[in-house]
Structure formats: C-alpha cells, structure tokens
Enzyme design. Sequence first.
Site, PDB file in Angstrom:
ATOM      1  N   LYS A  36      59.157  26.950  45.446  1.00 18.65           N
ATOM      2  CA  LYS A  36      60.062  28.312  45.660  1.00 18.65           C
ATOM      3  C   LYS A  36      60.096  28.773  45.146  1.00 18.65           C
ATOM      4  O   LYS A  36      60.421  29.720  44.618  1.00 18.65           O
ATOM      5  CB  LYS A  36      60.101  28.557  46.966  1.00 18.65           C
ATOM      6  CG  LYS A  36      60.732  30.018  47.531  1.00 18.65           C
ATOM      7  CD  LYS A  36      60.927  30.430  48.862  1.00 18.65           C
ATOM      8  CE  LYS A  36      61.374  31.701  49.052  1.00 18.65           C
ATOM      9  NZ  LYS A  36      62.476  32.127  49.343  1.00 18.65           N
ATOM     10  N   ASN A  40      59.985  31.125  41.193  1.00 11.89           N
ATOM     11  CA  ASN A  40      61.138  32.528  41.833  1.00 11.89           C
ATOM     12  C   ASN A  40      61.859  32.598  40.403  1.00 11.89           C
ATOM     13  O   ASN A  40      62.019  34.235  39.646  1.00 11.89           O
ATOM     14  CB  ASN A  40      62.139  32.682  42.550  1.00 11.89           C
ATOM     15  CG  ASN A  40      61.516  33.336  44.028  1.00 11.89           C
ATOM     16  OD1 ASN A  40      60.359  33.939  43.831  1.00 11.89           O
ATOM     17  ND2 ASN A  40      61.937  33.125  45.541  1.00 11.89           N
ATOM     18  N   PHE A  81      57.788  44.113  35.925  1.00 12.55           N
ATOM     19  CA  PHE A  81      57.489  45.576  34.754  1.00 12.55           C
ATOM     20  C   PHE A  81      58.893  46.347  35.866  1.00 12.55           C
ATOM     21  O   PHE A  81      58.823  46.937  36.537  1.00 12.55           O
ATOM     22  CB  PHE A  81      56.539  46.003  34.649  1.00 12.55           C
ATOM     23  CG  PHE A  81      56.871  47.510  33.758  1.00 12.55           C
ATOM     24  CD1 PHE A  81      56.461  47.471  32.675  1.00 12.55           C
ATOM     25  CD2 PHE A  81      56.649  49.051  34.734  1.00 12.55           C
ATOM     26  CE1 PHE A  81      56.994  48.317  31.782  1.00 12.55           C
ATOM     27  CE2 PHE A  81      57.118  49.792  34.281  1.00 12.55           C
ATOM     28  CZ  PHE A  81      56.612  49.146  32.584  1.00 12.55           C
ATOM     29  N   CYS A  92      65.291  37.529  47.239  1.00 12.62           N
ATOM     30  CA  CYS A  92      65.195  35.830  47.217  1.00 12.62           C
ATOM     31  C   CYS A  92      65.574  35.319  45.578  1.00 12.62           C
ATOM     32  O   CYS A  92      66.214  34.387  45.773  1.00 12.62           O
ATOM     33  CB  CYS A  92      63.741  35.481  47.577  1.00 12.62           C
ATOM     34  SG  CYS A  92      63.556  34.973  49.068  1.00 12.62           S
ATOM     35  N   LYS A  95      69.528  34.398  45.061  1.00 13.23           N
ATOM     36  CA  LYS A  95      69.188  32.874  46.022  1.00 13.23           C
ATOM     37  C   LYS A  95      69.090  32.005  45.348  1.00 13.23           C
ATOM     38  O   LYS A  95      69.601  30.764  45.246  1.00 13.23           O
ATOM     39  CB  LYS A  95      69.731  33.072  47.528  1.00 13.23           C
ATOM     40  CG  LYS A  95      68.321  33.154  48.246  1.00 13.23           C
ATOM     41  CD  LYS A  95      68.146  33.232  49.537  1.00 13.23           C
ATOM     42  CE  LYS A  95      66.877  33.269  50.174  1.00 13.23           C
ATOM     43  NZ  LYS A  95      66.052  32.137  49.909  1.00 13.23           N
TER      44      LYS A  95
END
Length: 110
Positions: A36, A40, A81, A92, A95
């Site tokens: 994850k 990200n 975009f 998210c 962090k």
Amino acid sequence: MIGALHAPIARQIQSLYEPLNFPVLITTPRTAEFIKYAANAFLATKYLFINEISQFVRIHRCPCQRGVCSTRNGSPDRRVFSERRSRLRGACFPKDIQALLHIAGNHGKS
C-alpha cells in the site's frame, strides 16, 4: 489485497470481496502495508510528474496533457491528472509517504 496471519481468516475476508469481482491478493499484514505504501508513493510520483508536464503543456499551449496519464480504458486518471493542483490530495498520500520514509530511515535509507 488482504493482509492476514491465518489462512482461514484470509479466506473469510476474501469471501466478502467476491461479489465485487475484484482481484484479491492474500499476503501477510506487513507485506500488505508495504505494498500500500509503495503503491501510494508511486501514485504520488505520477501525480507530481503529470503536474510538471501540465505546466510545460500550458506554457507551450499544447492540448495533450489528458493523453499523457490515462487509465487502462483511456480516460484521464482522476487521481493523477490535474490542471491546477499544487499539492497531493487524499488522506492516504501524505501519511503513507511519511510512513515509507520512516521505514526507509530505520533501515539507513533516505
């Protein structure tokens, strides 16, 4: 992605996702967390890159920015975009990037 320590629990959680017809990856909680964070961080990289390209495109008056970063079906990736965004959006991003930097710092990487 399901992070679980025990296969029966993972299968039980996976059954909840079956009606959604999403691909599911079962892994450990630690691996799921890292995936994850990495996903990200990569999305943030795409976001920053496309914003730089958008600036370049505006300066040179080239109407091509929507074709540069698109999803699999060819539509603009709304997560990335941007015509006029100056910071990352979403709970998210900040962090997770900070967590990834923290983990890297704990292992002598920066």
